[in-house]
Design a protein around this motif. Sequence first.
Motif, short mmCIF file in Angstrom:
data_model
loop_
_atom_site.label_atom_id
_atom_site.label_comp_id
_atom_site.label_asym_id
_atom_site.label_seq_id
_atom_site.Cartn_x
_atom_site.Cartn_y
_atom_site.Cartn_z
N MET A 1 24.24 -1.36 46.32
CA MET A 1 23.62 -2.57 45.91
C MET A 1 24.51 -3.59 44.97
N SER A 2 25.66 -2.94 44.87
CA SER A 2 26.62 -3.56 44.19
C SER A 2 27.06 -4.81 44.72
N TYR A 3 27.70 -6.04 44.08
CA TYR A 3 28.45 -7.10 44.58
C TYR A 3 30.12 -6.63 44.54
N PRO A 4 30.46 -6.44 45.66
CA PRO A 4 32.07 -6.37 45.74
C PRO A 4 32.79 -7.21 45.40
N THR A 20 40.59 -6.18 33.63
CA THR A 20 39.88 -5.56 32.46
C THR A 20 38.82 -6.77 32.11
N ILE A 21 38.95 -8.17 32.17
CA ILE A 21 37.77 -9.12 31.92
C ILE A 21 36.63 -8.78 32.38
N ILE A 22 36.78 -8.37 33.92
CA ILE A 22 36.01 -7.98 34.73
C ILE A 22 35.01 -6.74 34.34
N GLN A 23 35.80 -5.81 34.33
CA GLN A 23 35.34 -4.63 33.74
C GLN A 23 34.70 -4.69 32.64
N ASN A 24 35.13 -5.27 31.62
CA ASN A 24 34.36 -5.37 30.32
C ASN A 24 33.20 -5.97 30.43
N TYR A 25 33.18 -7.07 31.37
CA TYR A 25 31.76 -7.54 31.59
C TYR A 25 30.84 -6.82 32.14
N ILE A 26 31.26 -6.15 33.22
CA ILE A 26 30.21 -5.13 34.02
C ILE A 26 29.70 -4.15 32.79
N PRO A 32 25.31 -5.68 38.34
CA PRO A 32 25.68 -4.84 39.47
C PRO A 32 26.87 -5.43 40.36
N PHE A 33 27.99 -5.32 39.51
CA PHE A 33 29.29 -5.75 40.15
C PHE A 33 30.13 -4.65 40.20
#
Length: 248
Positions: A1-4, A20-26, A32-33
Amino acid sequence: MSYPIIICEDQLIQLHQLETIIQNYILFHDEPFEISLKTQSPVEVKNYLKKFMPKQGIYFLDIDLNHPINGIDLAEKIRERDPQAKIIFITTHDELLPLTIKRRVETLGFVEKDQPLEAYRAEIIELLSIAQKRIDSLKVEQNRAFVFSIGSQTFTLDLEEVWFIETSDIPHRLILYVADGQYEFYGKLSELSDKYPTLFKINRSCLVNLNNVKEVNYKNRFVYFSPDLFRTFAIGKAKKIKEALTSL
């Protein structure tokens, strides 16, 4: 159900920074990214599209990729394979924005690299949030969304992802089964049955997405979702299950 999420950036340092920016946000927002691909090569993105055929992916693309295929060319290829893609350009070439409009790649955003890191990070996070809301809204409009809440967080799945829902041993709670796990939330099976008529009630405590049933054993009254995961249907449901499966 994640957003790819797919990232294509030819500069390795900038690729890692964006990741890194995206992973920290997740990590800190529990959204659900999922970063499905990070690469310096537009060819790898094209191969990914052919192999996995993503739906409604979120794409972060540099425009100048030091390759015969630039970011705008790649965006056109993405749009062909993933028509509802959310495309975000990360670039120093803001003068190319009119070209993206002319080529009709329908970008969600255009983020300049040459700005303070905090402003850059804030734009990335804002665009991720917008992308999620637009994808969820489209699912709802097309009656393909299954929506439920756990605590303060609301999840929106494509109905195709639902395997089945059954009552929990805990009063007033339901368990949702999908391919990669299960989720427990407060709700009433009767309300879900009315809200999602495509889900089939196989017994008093279980709603099933027949599209995801792998096998039906009419003798023992089992519907299988995998060799080890099955549920029993009521005696009077056999004929209706056959009719419903025939019409799929």
